[in-house]
Structures are given as structure tokens and as C-alpha cells.
Design a protein around this motif. Structure first.
Motif, mmCIF file in Angstrom:
data_model
loop_
_atom_site.group_PDB
_atom_site.id
_atom_site.type_symbol
_atom_site.label_atom_id
_atom_site.label_comp_id
_atom_site.label_asym_id
_atom_site.label_seq_id
_atom_site.Cartn_x
_atom_site.Cartn_y
_atom_site.Cartn_z
ATOM 1 N N ARG A 1 155.376 -8.556 31.940
ATOM 2 C CA ARG A 1 156.483 -7.826 31.319
ATOM 3 C C ARG A 1 157.840 -8.250 31.858
ATOM 4 O O ARG A 1 158.761 -8.500 31.108
ATOM 5 N N TYR A 2 157.991 -8.358 33.182
ATOM 6 C CA TYR A 2 159.311 -8.576 33.774
ATOM 7 C C TYR A 2 159.570 -10.008 34.237
ATOM 8 O O TYR A 2 160.711 -10.448 34.248
ATOM 9 N N ASP B 1 158.922 -12.100 30.832
ATOM 10 C CA ASP B 1 159.826 -11.555 29.820
ATOM 11 C C ASP B 1 159.142 -11.341 28.471
ATOM 12 O O ASP B 1 159.695 -11.653 27.420
ATOM 13 N N THR C 1 157.335 -8.719 25.623
ATOM 14 C CA THR C 1 157.439 -7.329 25.158
ATOM 15 C C THR C 1 156.152 -6.609 25.513
ATOM 16 O O THR C 1 155.131 -7.238 25.839
ATOM 17 N N GLU C 2 156.182 -5.280 25.411
ATOM 18 C CA GLU C 2 154.974 -4.505 25.730
ATOM 19 C C GLU C 2 153.831 -4.863 24.792
ATOM 20 O O GLU C 2 152.678 -4.945 25.213
ATOM 21 N N SER C 3 154.131 -5.079 23.516
ATOM 22 C CA SER C 3 153.058 -5.439 22.576
ATOM 23 C C SER C 3 152.491 -6.827 22.877
ATOM 24 O O SER C 3 151.281 -7.054 22.724
ATOM 25 N N GLN C 4 153.341 -7.754 23.324
ATOM 26 C CA GLN C 4 152.838 -9.082 23.693
ATOM 27 C C GLN C 4 151.945 -9.002 24.927
ATOM 28 O O GLN C 4 150.921 -9.691 25.011
ATOM 29 N N LYS D 1 151.915 0.612 28.982
ATOM 30 C CA LYS D 1 152.970 1.517 29.431
ATOM 31 C C LYS D 1 152.539 2.273 30.688
ATOM 32 O O LYS D 1 153.319 2.429 31.626
#
Length: 184
Positions: free
Chosen positions: A143-144, A147, A149-152, A165
Motif C-alpha cells: 500500500r505505502y 503505492d 490502491t487498496e483494491s490493487q 483495510k
């Protein structure tokens, strides 16, 4: 005494020729006739129009100031051309010198002290990341650091969006606690 009178008359005639060749009217006529060609000469030597205009204007001012040195009316244009060339060279020299004297920008690197602190924080972060559960670490890295997305992240790990999440939230909370403990 007759020789002295003749000589004085010759000097007076020569002085009249000099004055006649370098009058303000002659310079005005030269300006009107040759301004564009002198501007073109300056443009060949310099790169911007404003500098070219400044150089040509300065050349006319200097020739006007030194018009008593221009003895032959036919040489006024040559004198102007040489002045334009010399002033253009001077302008270029000033630019080059100005570029050399410009202060160098500070390097983007941090000081050695800041680098040491950054390294310590990075080491603390790596230790704290290693202390996380495997799924929390995977979610936070994707995620960070990657980079995504949450769905990826959910698609990459094969888990639901709600799980991404939850793992992310718990992982950040655990990292915060570990980093605060490392800094105290």
C-alpha cells in the motif's frame, strides 16, 4: 609671417572639415540610415533583442561623445560597427562572468548528521516492520511503499478489500507503538 597665416588657415580649414564630418546632423542621418543594419550585426553576436538594442544605442552614444576623433565622415559607420562589435563582446564577457559567479545551489543531500538520523529512523522502521504479522507487513509494503490502491493490494494478495483495510489499520497502529518505543 605669411607662412604662419597660411598655416593657421590650413589648420582652420582642417578643423572645419573634422567638424563638418562629425556633426550631430551627420550622426542623426547615420542613425536613420544604418540603425537596422547595426541591430542586425548585434543580433549575430548576441542572443536577445533587448541586449542588441542596448548595444546599438550605446554605440551611438559613444560615437557621439567621441565624434571629434572621427576625422573622416566616411569612417563614421565603420567606427559605429567596430563599437557595436566591441560592446557585444563586452556584454557576452559580463554574462559569462556573471554565470561563473552565480552561487551554486546547495546540494540536495542532507547533512551528515541528518543522514545519520534518517538511517537510524530507517533502521527502527525496518525492525518495527519485522515485528508485524506477515499479512500486516505485506499490506503496508504494497500500500505505502509500492503505492498501490487498496483494491490493487486486495487483488495482489487474494484477500477481500475489508481485510486489506483491517490489516492496514492494525499494522499502522502497531508500527506507531513500535516507533514511539524506539525513539524514547
Amino acid at each position: 609671417m605669411a607662412d604662419a597665416v597660411v598655416t593657421d588657415a590650413a589648420v582652420t580649414d582642417a578643423a572645419a572639415d573634422v567638424v563638418a564630418g562629425t556633426t550631430v546632423d551627420h550622426l542623426t542621418a547615420t542613425y536613420q540610415a544604418h540603425y537596422r543594419s547595426l541591430l542586425g550585426l548585434a543580433a549575430l553576436l548576441l542572443d536577445d533583442t533587448a541586449s542588441c538594442e542596448d548595444v546599438v544605442q550605446e554605440a551611438f552614444i559613444r560615437v557621439h561623445s567621441a565624434r571629434n576623433r572621427v576625422r573622416d565622415r566616411e569612417k563614421t559607420l565603420a567606427y559605429l560597427r567596430q563599437t557595436v562589435v566591441n560592446l557585444s563582446r563586452s556584454a557576452l564577457r559580463r554574462r559569462i562572468l556573471g554565470l561563473k559567479l552565480l552561487s551554486k545551489p546547495m546540494p540536495d543531500m542532507a547533512s551528515a548528521e541528518e543522514g545519520a538520523y534518517d538511517q537510524l529512523e530507517r533502521d527502527d522502521l525496518i525492525k518495527a516492520m519485522r515485528g508485524l504479522q506477515r499479512r500486516q507487513r505485506e499490506v503496508l509494503v504494497l500500500r505505502y511503499f509500492a503505492d498501490m490502491t487498496e483494491s490493487q493490494v486486495a487483488e495482489t494478495l487474494g484477500i477481500s478489500l475489508g481485510s486489506v483495510k483491517a490489516y492496514g489499520s492494525r499494522g499502522i497502529a502497531a508500527l506507531r507503538v513500535a516507533m514511539e518505543a524506539a525513539q524514547s
